[in-house]
Design a protein around this motif. Structure first.
Motif, mmCIF file in Angstrom:
data_model
loop_
_atom_site.group_PDB
_atom_site.id
_atom_site.type_symbol
_atom_site.label_atom_id
_atom_site.label_comp_id
_atom_site.label_asym_id
_atom_site.label_seq_id
_atom_site.Cartn_x
_atom_site.Cartn_y
_atom_site.Cartn_z
ATOM 1 N N ASP A 1 -12.373 -3.229 8.858
ATOM 2 C CA ASP A 1 -11.241 -2.570 9.511
ATOM 3 C C ASP A 1 -10.162 -3.583 9.882
ATOM 4 O OD1 ASP A 1 -12.623 -0.201 9.250
ATOM 5 O OD2 ASP A 1 -13.281 -0.125 11.347
ATOM 6 N N ALA A 2 -10.586 -4.737 10.415
ATOM 7 C CA ALA A 2 -9.619 -5.780 10.788
ATOM 8 C C ALA A 2 -8.887 -6.296 9.555
ATOM 9 C CB ALA A 2 -10.324 -6.922 11.514
ATOM 10 N N ASN A 3 -9.603 -6.489 8.442
ATOM 11 C CA ASN A 3 -8.958 -6.949 7.209
ATOM 12 C C ASN A 3 -7.963 -5.919 6.683
ATOM 13 O OD1 ASN A 3 -10.247 -9.396 7.136
ATOM 14 N ND2 ASN A 3 -11.880 -8.726 5.788
ATOM 15 N N LYS B 1 -0.347 -4.855 7.854
ATOM 16 C CA LYS B 1 0.722 -5.532 8.591
ATOM 17 C C LYS B 1 1.433 -6.554 7.708
ATOM 18 C CE LYS B 1 -1.072 -5.076 13.264
ATOM 19 N NZ LYS B 1 -1.590 -5.778 14.434
ATOM 20 N N LEU B 2 0.670 -7.317 6.935
ATOM 21 C CA LEU B 2 1.256 -8.338 6.073
ATOM 22 C C LEU B 2 2.159 -7.713 5.018
ATOM 23 C CD1 LEU B 2 1.400 -11.289 5.125
ATOM 24 C CD2 LEU B 2 -0.599 -10.835 3.706
ATOM 25 N N LEU C 1 -4.563 -9.110 -2.472
ATOM 26 C CA LEU C 1 -3.443 -9.839 -1.857
ATOM 27 C C LEU C 1 -2.977 -10.988 -2.741
ATOM 28 C CD1 LEU C 1 -4.369 -9.950 1.929
ATOM 29 C CD2 LEU C 1 -2.607 -8.600 0.816
ATOM 30 N N ALA D 1 -6.331 -3.681 8.482
ATOM 31 C CA ALA D 1 -5.164 -3.674 9.382
ATOM 32 C C ALA D 1 -4.276 -4.890 9.117
ATOM 33 C CB ALA D 1 -5.624 -3.657 10.837
ATOM 34 N N LEU D 2 -4.886 -6.037 8.909
ATOM 35 C CA LEU D 2 -4.115 -7.251 8.622
ATOM 36 C C LEU D 2 -3.369 -7.121 7.303
ATOM 37 C CD1 LEU D 2 -3.395 -10.146 9.386
ATOM 38 C CD2 LEU D 2 -5.457 -10.896 8.213
ATOM 39 N N ARG D 3 -4.023 -6.552 6.302
ATOM 40 C CA ARG D 3 -3.382 -6.346 4.998
ATOM 41 C C ARG D 3 -2.166 -5.436 5.153
ATOM 42 N NH1 ARG D 3 -5.220 -5.949 -0.595
ATOM 43 N NH2 ARG D 3 -3.962 -4.424 -1.673
ATOM 44 N N ASP E 1 1.842 -0.803 -0.624
ATOM 45 C CA ASP E 1 0.467 -1.118 -1.021
ATOM 46 C C ASP E 1 -0.067 -0.019 -1.933
ATOM 47 O OD1 ASP E 1 -2.037 -2.214 -1.228
ATOM 48 O OD2 ASP E 1 -2.645 -1.797 0.831
#
Length: 185
Positions: free
Chosen positions: A101-103, A109-110, A124, A105-107, A118
């Motif tokens: 989930d954190a990955n 945002k980036l 990435l 969300a980071l993807r 996306d």
């Protein structure tokens, strides 16, 4: 109760606490307490229970614990270890899900910061390669534009040279000589 504790700092300055449970009742109570704790304590409990079960006195302590209403840590070993294994696997699955989930969300945002839509499939690294290719193309276009501007300025300078008459040239030379004399004085 027969508990002994000792606290000190080791050679690296880290704190050390030693807890000694002595006697059938206290060993059984300590094992039961640790077995009912959180995952770190239950790992410690498994280690202690393996060590305690190897000795007659330890087995007697666990039997007494069960006889007085505590968990049967001597006979329900497989059940306890299966519960701990299931808890361990649940923690691993939850941790893995949190990381995923954190990955994600980071993807998101980036890619939002970069202004990229996306597609959900491109890694990435693919987007990074695309950005590098776009940067290189932009740099090549800027170099070409700079070259064109320099060439245009050179061409314009050729045709915009002022025409100097012989008298003007002599005056300019005289002024230059005067400027040199004043600068050297």
């Amino acid at each position: 109760m027969s508990y002994q504790t000792r606290a000190y700092d080791n050679e690296h300055g880290d704190p050390v606490v030693v807890l000694v449970a002595d006697g059938t009742h206290d060993v059984g109570r300590l094992a039961g307490l640790l077995a009912s704790g959180n995952c770190e304590q239950s790992d410690l409990a498994r280690t202690i229970l393996r060590q305690v079960r190897r000795h007659n006195g330890g087995r007697a302590a666990l039997q007494m614990l069960a006889a007085h209403g505590g968990p049967d840590l001597l006979h329900d070993v497989a059940k306890v270890e299966a519960e701990h294994e299931a808890e361990y696997l649940d923690v691993i699955a939850a941790t893995r899900q949190m990381a995923n989930d954190a990955n994600a969300a980071l993807r998101a945002k980036l890619l939002a910061a970069l202004g990229i839509d996306d597609d959900g499939e491109t890694p990435l690294a693919g987007y990074v390669d695309q950005l590098i290719a776009e940067r290189d193309a932009l740099m090549a276009a800027l170099r070409l534009q700079a070259t064109v501007i320099v060439r245009a300025n050179e061409w314009r300078a050729q045709f915009e040279k002022p025409v100097q008459w012989p008298r003007q040239a002599a005056l300019i030379a005289a002024l230059d000589a005067l400027n040199e004399q004043q600068a050297s004085a």
